[in-house]
Enzyme design. Sequence first.
Site, short mmCIF file in Angstrom:
data_model
loop_
_atom_site.label_atom_id
_atom_site.label_comp_id
_atom_site.label_asym_id
_atom_site.label_seq_id
_atom_site.Cartn_x
_atom_site.Cartn_y
_atom_site.Cartn_z
N LEU A 189 0.81 -1.22 0.00
CA LEU A 189 0.00 0.00 0.00
C LEU A 189 0.85 1.26 0.00
CD1 LEU A 189 -2.91 -0.91 2.42
CD2 LEU A 189 -3.13 -0.22 0.03
N ASP A 190 1.98 1.23 0.70
CA ASP A 190 2.83 2.42 0.71
C ASP A 190 3.36 2.71 -0.69
OD1 ASP A 190 4.27 0.04 0.84
OD2 ASP A 190 5.78 0.82 2.23
#
Length: 249
Positions: free
Chosen positions: A101-102
Amino acid sequence: MILELDCGNSFIKWRLIASDTCERLHAGIADTDSQLFRDLETLADLRIRHCRFVSVRSDAESAELIAELGRRFNVPVVCAQSLERLGDVSNGYDDYSRLGLDRWLAILGAYHLGQRACLVIDLGTAVTADFVASDGCHLGGFICPGLPLMRDQLSTHTRRIRYDRGAAVAALASLEPGRSTVEAVERGCLLMLRGFVRAQYDEALKRFPDGVEVFLTGGDAELVRDVVPGAQVVPDLVFVGLAIACPLV
């Protein structure tokens, strides 16, 4: 106020922004959940109305923190998710849900800021490099150990490598051949990191002959800034993407 949280492998980055102007009001880095709440509760003007959240932690750890945020501040928590496509940006993984997700948020933020082909390098505990074409298509990327992991592996597997963080920081004042173990280790690891960044930039120039925007983020971004001419250091790049992935209106 909007509370934004980026829960990484080692730290929780947080910031508070104004709901109307998105101006950054407060920011910090916490080692633990309890430190995060202590830091927030010291703010005299704390009035959280919304919360955006991204995490690379386990589902159980993330759920625990989200529940505590709800209990303490009585606010809805909007969580980022990996998607196959968002706006003009497409996820390049074969299984889009497996892209961290980052990384996904940094890609969204970089393309939003650059509006053309991008190389996105995040220099944290691990180092990630992602390539985004001018049409917003994510072409994939690379992952390698960052400075903390390289340092920890050497100290774990080599008995005589022992030194404190202050000595490590001092050793990076130069890239001359080391005349002590701490200098040799720290400078050697940094040279490996700089070589990785340079290789990604060279690859981007080959892939994107019409030009590429390079974005550096993460705690060690400043250590490699001079490796890439014209690179932009954007410490809050993940938060830029978080606002795109989690609109509040």
